[in-house]
Structure formats: C-alpha cells, structure tokens
Design an enzyme around this catalytic site. Sequence first.
Site, PDB file in Angstrom:
ATOM      1  N   ASP A  28       0.786  -1.247   0.000  1.00  0.00           N
ATOM      2  CA  ASP A  28       0.000   0.000   0.000  1.00  0.00           C
ATOM      3  C   ASP A  28       0.817   1.296   0.000  1.00  0.00           C
ATOM      4  OD1 ASP A  28      -1.969  -1.883   0.196  1.00  0.00           O
ATOM      5  OD2 ASP A  28      -2.786  -1.189   2.099  1.00  0.00           O
ATOM      6  N   GLU A  76      -4.620  -0.797  -1.465  1.00  0.00           N
ATOM      7  CA  GLU A  76      -5.939  -0.886  -0.840  1.00  0.00           C
ATOM      8  C   GLU A  76      -6.909  -0.081  -1.702  1.00  0.00           C
ATOM      9  OE1 GLU A  76      -6.057   0.080   3.324  1.00  0.00           O
ATOM     10  OE2 GLU A  76      -8.251   0.037   3.403  1.00  0.00           O
ATOM     11  N   LYS A 133      -6.525  -4.924  -3.153  1.00  0.00           N
ATOM     12  CA  LYS A 133      -7.166  -5.581  -2.006  1.00  0.00           C
ATOM     13  C   LYS A 133      -8.225  -4.673  -1.385  1.00  0.00           C
ATOM     14  CE  LYS A 133      -3.477  -4.327   1.315  1.00  0.00           C
ATOM     15  NZ  LYS A 133      -4.269  -3.516   2.226  1.00  0.00           N
ATOM     16  N   LYS A 136      -7.667  -4.892   4.811  1.00  0.00           N
ATOM     17  CA  LYS A 136      -6.365  -4.518   5.366  1.00  0.00           C
ATOM     18  C   LYS A 136      -5.333  -5.609   5.059  1.00  0.00           C
ATOM     19  CE  LYS A 136      -8.302  -0.873   7.030  1.00  0.00           C
ATOM     20  NZ  LYS A 136      -8.292   0.309   6.124  1.00  0.00           N
ATOM     21  N   VAL A 161       3.177   0.285   4.243  1.00  0.00           N
ATOM     22  CA  VAL A 161       2.440   1.035   5.265  1.00  0.00           C
ATOM     23  C   VAL A 161       1.016   0.491   5.390  1.00  0.00           C
ATOM     24  CG1 VAL A 161       3.804   3.095   4.826  1.00  0.00           C
ATOM     25  CG2 VAL A 161       1.655   2.814   3.602  1.00  0.00           C
ATOM     26  N   THR A 162       0.415   0.677   6.561  1.00  0.00           N
ATOM     27  CA  THR A 162       1.045   1.128   7.782  1.00  0.00           C
ATOM     28  C   THR A 162       1.424  -0.078   8.640  1.00  0.00           C
ATOM     29  OG1 THR A 162      -1.064   1.314   8.990  1.00  0.00           O
ATOM     30  CG2 THR A 162      -0.279   3.286   7.854  1.00  0.00           C
ATOM     31  N   CYS A 166      -2.119  -2.521   7.815  1.00  0.00           N
ATOM     32  CA  CYS A 166      -2.053  -3.451   6.676  1.00  0.00           C
ATOM     33  C   CYS A 166      -0.807  -4.333   6.684  1.00  0.00           C
ATOM     34  CB  CYS A 166      -2.197  -2.679   5.372  1.00  0.00           C
ATOM     35  SG  CYS A 166      -3.865  -1.991   5.198  1.00  0.00           S
ATOM     36  N   GLN A 206       7.420 -13.261  21.661  1.00  0.00           N
ATOM     37  CA  GLN A 206       7.163 -14.683  21.930  1.00  0.00           C
ATOM     38  C   GLN A 206       7.904 -15.602  20.953  1.00  0.00           C
ATOM     39  OE1 GLN A 206       3.032 -15.693  23.151  1.00  0.00           O
ATOM     40  NE2 GLN A 206       2.566 -13.589  22.540  1.00  0.00           N
TER      41      GLN A 206
HETATM   42  C1  C5J Z   1      -3.113   0.640   5.490  1.00  0.00           C
HETATM   43  C2  C5J Z   1      -4.870   1.849   6.574  1.00  0.00           C
HETATM   44  N1  C5J Z   1      -2.556   0.446   4.309  1.00  0.00           N
HETATM   45  N2  C5J Z   1      -4.106   2.208   7.601  1.00  0.00           N
HETATM   46  N3  C5J Z   1      -4.344   1.208   5.500  1.00  0.00           N
HETATM   47  O1  C5J Z   1      -2.528   0.343   6.516  1.00  0.00           O
HETATM   48  O2  C5J Z   1      -6.046   2.084   6.576  1.00  0.00           O
END
Ligand code: C5J
Length: 226
Positions: A28, A76, A133, A136, A161-162, A166, A206
């Site tokens: 993204d 996205e 997509k 997320k 990101v982020t 995602c 973990q």
């Molecule tokens: C992504 C979002 N790409 N934060 N989208 O993380 O909505």
Amino acid sequence: MNTKAIEIAAEPYPFLFDPAVCALLIIDMQRDFLEPGGFGEMLGNDVSQLRRTIEPNRRLLAAWREAGLLAMHTREGHRADLADLPPCKKIRGRAAQSIGDSGPMGRILIRGEAGQDIISELYPLPGEPVIDKPGKGAFWATDLHAILQHKGIRQLVVTGVTTEVCVNTTVREANDRGYDCYVPEDCVGSYYPEFQDYGLRMIKAQGGIFGWVGRSDTLIAALKPI
Ligand code: C5J
C-alpha cells in the site's frame, strides 16, 4: 546473487533467508497515504512518518530487481460501484469525507483513481504482480495466495504502510498460511511512532510469533554476489 539459503541478522533470532523461494511484498505505498495533500494528510496525519520509508524501499526494490527475484505490490481500494465496500468500513470514523467520496486526488480509495495508485518512486514494473485488495490484509479476497503458491514462494519480505494495520494484518495472514515473514523495520511506517514500535514488537514477540524483524541493508548485503 547468493542462490543458497543464508542466515541473516534478525530479531528474535537469525532468519534463514532463501532467495529462491522468497518474494518481496510491498504493501500500500499509495499516493493517498504518502503524498502531501493526499487523503492521509487531509485526515490530519503526519505523512513524513511514512515518507521516510520511501528511500529504503526504493533501494531494497532496486536490489531485489537486480537479483531477478519476485517483487509484488498491493493497493488498498474498492470497486467504483462500492459493491465490495462493507457498510461498516464506509461509515467508520465519522469523517466528513470517506471511501468513494471525492478527495484531493480523485475518489478516495477507488481503483483507477490517481490517489489510489502507487507512488512514482516505487512504481511497479510490467510483470510485477499488483494485488488490489479491499481489506487490510493482502490475502483477504485476493489471488495473492494462489500466485505465491504457483511461483513456489515460501518466504515473504513484507514492507510498506502502515506498520500496525495493513503490514501487521498481512504478516499475520501470511503466517497462518505457512509463510515465513521478514519485516525490515526501516521499510515500514506508521503515522504514529508508538504504533511503529509496538507493531514491530508484536511481530517478533514470543520467539517470533508472527515473524522476524530486521533491516533492509541486511537483505541488500545478502543479495550481493559472493
Ligand atoms: C493501510 C490503513 N494500508 N491504515 N491502511 O494500513 O487504513
């Protein structure tokens, strides 16, 4: 390029990097999330927190291409008729403008609009799969898993990101499907520094519950000819 698996530095312990079965998945890196004047900034976010990832991603992608390995990209976004947009996602946040409305760079997060596209610095080359997509995670309602299976991929380097949304969702989805994920911390970003920190800590906690965290220069060094 090294063609054999090699141990590279990572947390919580070294990662057995096997370039022959590893794909780079860039999540993204879209204009609306990263560019000044885009949707992300319009919502009050500090895009510089994401923009610091552009140059490390650019260098990693160049080395990956040079080595002849598979690079993939995600975006996205939704259908223009919004038929794949869950009503809860449309209204979440109670913002004045939401997905599908007119934004600074076309309709917000609609496929084919300028803001939904990938930034020029990391623009996909012909032949590099781009996964559109609606969610997320990059595996939800996409053909990503099928493509990776057909290409014999078992490891993913996940960037973009982020970090906490995602990237984390995709790493968790990949982990459940049997992929080993390596996340170079300099190539992922969050609008919120504390989420950057915790998003990475959650992956490697973990004993590496979702994967490994490392750095792009480690990968680039491993891709160099021996
Ligand atoms: C992504 C979002 N790409 N934060 N989208 O993380 O909505």
